[in-house]
Write a protein that holds these residues in place. Sequence first.
Motif, mmCIF file in Angstrom:
data_model
loop_
_atom_site.group_PDB
_atom_site.id
_atom_site.type_symbol
_atom_site.label_atom_id
_atom_site.label_comp_id
_atom_site.label_asym_id
_atom_site.label_seq_id
_atom_site.Cartn_x
_atom_site.Cartn_y
_atom_site.Cartn_z
ATOM 1 N N CYS A 122 0.834 -1.216 0.000
ATOM 2 C CA CYS A 122 0.000 0.000 0.000
ATOM 3 C C CYS A 122 0.863 1.258 0.000
ATOM 4 O O CYS A 122 0.590 2.224 -0.735
ATOM 5 C CB CYS A 122 -0.944 0.005 1.202
ATOM 6 S SG CYS A 122 -2.214 -1.275 1.120
ATOM 7 N N GLU A 123 1.887 1.269 0.813
ATOM 8 C CA GLU A 123 2.789 2.415 0.866
ATOM 9 C C GLU A 123 3.476 2.621 -0.481
ATOM 10 O O GLU A 123 3.562 3.752 -0.984
ATOM 11 C CB GLU A 123 3.839 2.198 1.958
ATOM 12 C CG GLU A 123 4.874 3.322 2.037
ATOM 13 C CD GLU A 123 6.072 2.947 2.900
ATOM 14 O OE1 GLU A 123 6.920 3.837 3.114
ATOM 15 O OE2 GLU A 123 6.165 1.778 3.327
ATOM 16 N N ALA A 154 1.110 4.100 -3.154
ATOM 17 C CA ALA A 154 0.835 5.525 -2.935
ATOM 18 C C ALA A 154 2.012 6.380 -3.386
ATOM 19 O O ALA A 154 1.825 7.401 -4.070
ATOM 20 C CB ALA A 154 0.519 5.774 -1.467
ATOM 21 N N LYS A 155 3.214 5.986 -3.022
ATOM 22 C CA LYS A 155 4.416 6.740 -3.415
ATOM 23 C C LYS A 155 4.625 6.673 -4.932
ATOM 24 O O LYS A 155 5.047 7.653 -5.559
ATOM 25 C CB LYS A 155 5.638 6.166 -2.697
ATOM 26 C CG LYS A 155 5.627 6.376 -1.190
ATOM 27 C CD LYS A 155 5.911 7.839 -0.859
ATOM 28 C CE LYS A 155 5.986 8.041 0.661
ATOM 29 N NZ LYS A 155 7.150 7.374 1.270
ATOM 30 N N GLN A 199 2.330 6.375 -7.205
ATOM 31 C CA GLN A 199 1.339 7.245 -7.846
ATOM 32 C C GLN A 199 1.775 8.698 -7.798
ATOM 33 O O GLN A 199 1.578 9.446 -8.760
ATOM 34 C CB GLN A 199 -0.017 7.066 -7.166
ATOM 35 C CG GLN A 199 -1.158 7.814 -7.861
ATOM 36 C CD GLN A 199 -2.497 7.515 -7.224
ATOM 37 O OE1 GLN A 199 -2.574 6.834 -6.212
ATOM 38 N NE2 GLN A 199 -3.543 8.035 -7.825
ATOM 39 N N GLU A 200 2.374 9.109 -6.687
ATOM 40 C CA GLU A 200 2.881 10.479 -6.570
ATOM 41 C C GLU A 200 3.967 10.759 -7.604
ATOM 42 O O GLU A 200 4.097 11.879 -8.095
ATOM 43 C CB GLU A 200 3.427 10.706 -5.158
ATOM 44 C CG GLU A 200 2.370 10.715 -4.075
ATOM 45 C CD GLU A 200 2.964 10.835 -2.685
ATOM 46 O OE1 GLU A 200 4.211 10.988 -2.597
ATOM 47 O OE2 GLU A 200 2.208 10.763 -1.699
#
Length: 418
Positions: free
Chosen positions: A276-277, A280-281, A283-284
Motif C-alpha cells: 500500500c505504501e 501511494a508513493k 502514484q505520486e
Amino acid sequence: MLLQVCLLRITVWCQRQYLWEVMTDFWLISVPLDKTSLTSVEKLKRTIAKTNLASSCCKFSIPDLKVGVLDSLLSVSDDLSKLDTLAESVIKKTCQCMKEVLESSDKVLENALANGDHSKNQRAALSPLKAYLKSLRVDLMNFMVKFQWDKAKYPTSLTLSSLAEIINKEVSQVEAELKSRSAAYNSVKASLQNLEHKLDGNLQTCSLNDVVRKEDLVVSEYLTTLLVVVARGSYSQWERSYESLSKFVVPRSSRKLYENGEGGVFSVTLFKRAVCEFKAKAQESKFFVRDYSFDLEEQKQREIMQLSFHKKEQYGIFVRWLKVNFSEVFVAWIHLKALRVFVESVLRYGLPVNYQALLLQTDRKHSKKLKEELASLFVHLDPTASITDVSCDIPGLCQQEYFSYICFHISTNVLDIS
C-alpha cells in the motif's frame, strides 16, 4: 500487375452495372378495363418494346377480394397507407441491422431475399462473385415479377380490414422482436469489444499473458512482485527512485519485462506489508502499479472465450432470424401493395370491380419520360391530373404526386449500398 488491375476494374464495373439493373424500382399501376384504357395499355407495351423507357411491363395478378361497404373503403385506404409506411420502415431496419451484423453490404444483398434460395451447398460450388450475382438474381425483383397471392396466409374470404390486421400484426411483431434481438446481440458484442479493447489497449490494461512468466514473479509468505507501468521518458527516474519508494523494496529487484512506444512494464519485488505504501508513493511519482496475477489474467481470457462463443452462437441464430423475417416482411409488404391497388381501384373506378394492374420495371434515367408517356396514354381517365411534383418545406401541407391512373412506387433498393 496491369492485367490484375484491369480485371479488378472490370469486375467492379460489372457489379455496379448489375446492381443498377437489378436493384431497381417498380411502379405498380392500375387502369380500368374500358376500351380506351385497354388500347392505351397495348400502346404502352409496344412503346416499351421499342424504347428503353422501362425494362419490362407485365401483368400483376391480384385476386378478387371482398369489397364490403364502400363507406368503409376510405378508412381502410388510410389504414393501408400508414401500414405501408410501417412495413417499408421495418424492411429497411431489418436490412440495416443485417448490414451491421454481417459487417458487409455485399453479404446483405446475398441474404436479403424474398423466398430466395439460401442453400449453402449451391453457393459453395460457385466463385464469390458468381454466388453474389446468383443471390441477386433470386432476390426481390423475381418475387415481384412472379407475384402470386398467398391464399393460405392471406385468405381472400376475409374482409379487407382483416387482411390489413393480419399484415399489421405480422410486421409489428417482427419490428418488436428485431428491437429486442438486436439489443441482446449488440450487448454481447459490446461487452466482448470492451474486454478486447482493454486487453489490447495501453500498458495499464493490455494483456501480459505472453510477456510475464511465472519465474518473473516472486510470491512467498512475505514477498510479492508488483508490475509497474513507466512512461518512456521516465526510465531513468524509475531506476533512481524505485528503491526509495519504500524501505521494504528488495534492492536491484527491478527488471524491464515489456516495452512499446508508450513505455515499459517493470517488475519490482518488495515485502507484502509495504504494498500500500509503495503504490501511494509510486502514484505520486506518476508510476502506475498494475493489479496482476496469473489467476486474474486467466479469468479475463476465460471471459473473452465465453463471450466469443456466445457471440458466435448468437450471430448464427440472429442472421438466420434476419434472413427469414426479411423475407416474411417483404412478402407481406407486396401483398399490402396489392391490397392498396385493389382498394384504390374500387374507390376511383367504382363497381363492379373491373381493372387491370401492371408492374413496370423502371429505369431511373428515363422515369420522367415514362411519366409523360403514361400521362399521355391515360389522360382520358382524369384530364386534370398533373405529372409535376408538388413539394414544399412545410410538413403536412405538401401535396403528393397525383396521376390520372393509380400508381404505387416499390423500391427494391431497400439498402443504400453505395
